[in-house]
Design a protein around this motif. Structure first.
Motif: not given
Length: 358
Positions: A119-145
């Protein structure tokens, strides 16, 4: 005669119970199909540009199954199976892995939800909703830069062999994840730990997480292992019904078993989402990573500016246009994507796509 009436009533009651039990069990098939046409420069060692079809630019393409069964007394059995795939080729995201995103089963009740599996981790579940680009492979660095070389200072996203808990109590949300290392003779080797807390009141939301991922031991004779730790803090505020402002921070540290210098960085992001009309949404975000503990002149300190316009053709289908520009210091390498190799100290990309959700 009375016996006939009694038998008929009993059969009717059993039929009602059976139909009620059936109604309390559900399985849903869902998914996303997301494809776009992308242009990027500095796409290889010769600094050539590239025009390509890209899968999952706004959200990863996927197909999944989730279900619940009412066990009575407010308790439910739950399961989820989910596979990511590439729409441009039809291949799985992970070769040979059928359900690379989710494969879990568990229980849900007033205490919250507990699942076992992948499953997805607690960090992913709790933090990704605050990414303005929203779970995007292009173009976001929230999961990894995208930083120096192949280095990625990021969060653990989804893991296998885990036990995950999440519960909501009033305005607070709590979560925890433990990943079994499954190494004989050690409960720490290859283990993962993750804790999170969130708070929501009216237009204000905030979340904080702590996670640690241990690597496998160096060898059978040396039990030392790498330890990657990250701390996240993120929040958002909604102004009216149309504008959402978001901010986030990550502190990353990786202690190496080889006794080489720790990998350290601070990562910041911020942005906004504004609904111009009921069908048009504009999004903008800035991502910046401060690379630490490296030799002078070797810190990339990359920054990326991302924008997106989204037009809703319906509740399930969107057209979108995204663009981004990334740059690194000291002639270090930087790339827009969290997945692709970097070949230059800057990169520009534009992608136009369509997404359908079912």
């Amino acid at each position: 005669m009375k016996r006939k009436y009694l038998a008929a009533a009993t059969l009717a009651a059993l039929g009602t119970l059976a139909s009620g039990a059936y109604a309390q069990t559900s399985v849903t098939v869902y998914g996303i199909v997301d494809t776009g046409i992308e242009y990027v420069n500095n796409a290889n060692a010769n600094k050539d540009s590239l025009l390509r079809q890209s899968s999952g630019a706004m959200n990863t393409s996927r197909i999944g199954f989730r279900g619940t069964e009412d066990l009575g007394g407010g308790l439910k059995a739950v399961f989820q199976l989910e596979n990511g795939f590439k729409t441009d080729t039809g291949e799985f995201d992970s070769a040979g892995v059928l359900f690379n995103r989710q494969a879990n089963v568990g229980l849900e009740g007033s205490f919250g939800r507990v699942v076992l599996g992948r499953s997805f981790t607690t960090t992913y579940d709790f933090i990704l909703p605050f990414d303005p680009m929203g779970y995007s492979a292009q173009y976001s660095w929230v999961t990894s830069a995208g930083a120096t070389g192949g280095r990625k200072d990021g969060m653990p996203t989804n893991l296998q062999n885990i036990v995950k808990y999440q519960g909501k109590f009033g305005d607070f949300k709590l979560g925890a994840t433990y990943g079994f290392g499954e190494t004989a003779g050690s409960t720490s080797d290859s283990a993962k730990y993750d804790l999170g807390v969130g708070y929501e009141s009216g237009p204000f939301r905030i979340a904080a997480t702590f996670d640690r991922v241990n690597s496998a031991a160096i060898s059978a004779t040396n039990s030392a292992y790498d330890k990657a730790t990250s701390i996240h803090l993120a929040g958002s505020y909604q102004l009216g019904s149309d504008l959402i402002l978001s901010l986030g921070y990550r502190n990353y540290k990786k202690t190496l078993a080889s006794n080489a210098a720790d990998l350290r960085s601070d990562f910041f992001w911020g942005g906004a989402s504004y609904k111009v009309t009921p069908v048009v949404t504009l999004i903008g975000a800035i991502y910046y990573q401060n690379i630490k503990n490296v030799a002078s002149g070797k810190d990339a300190d990359p920054i990326m500016y991302s924008v997106r316009g989204k037009y809703a053709l319906s509740k399930r289908t969107d057209l979108y246009l995204s663009a981004a520009y990334a740059k690194a210091k000291n002639s270090q390498l930087v790339g827009l994507s969290r997945d692709d190799l970097a070949y230059g100290s800057s990169q520009t990309g534009v992608i136009a796509g369509i997404q359908h959700r079912f």
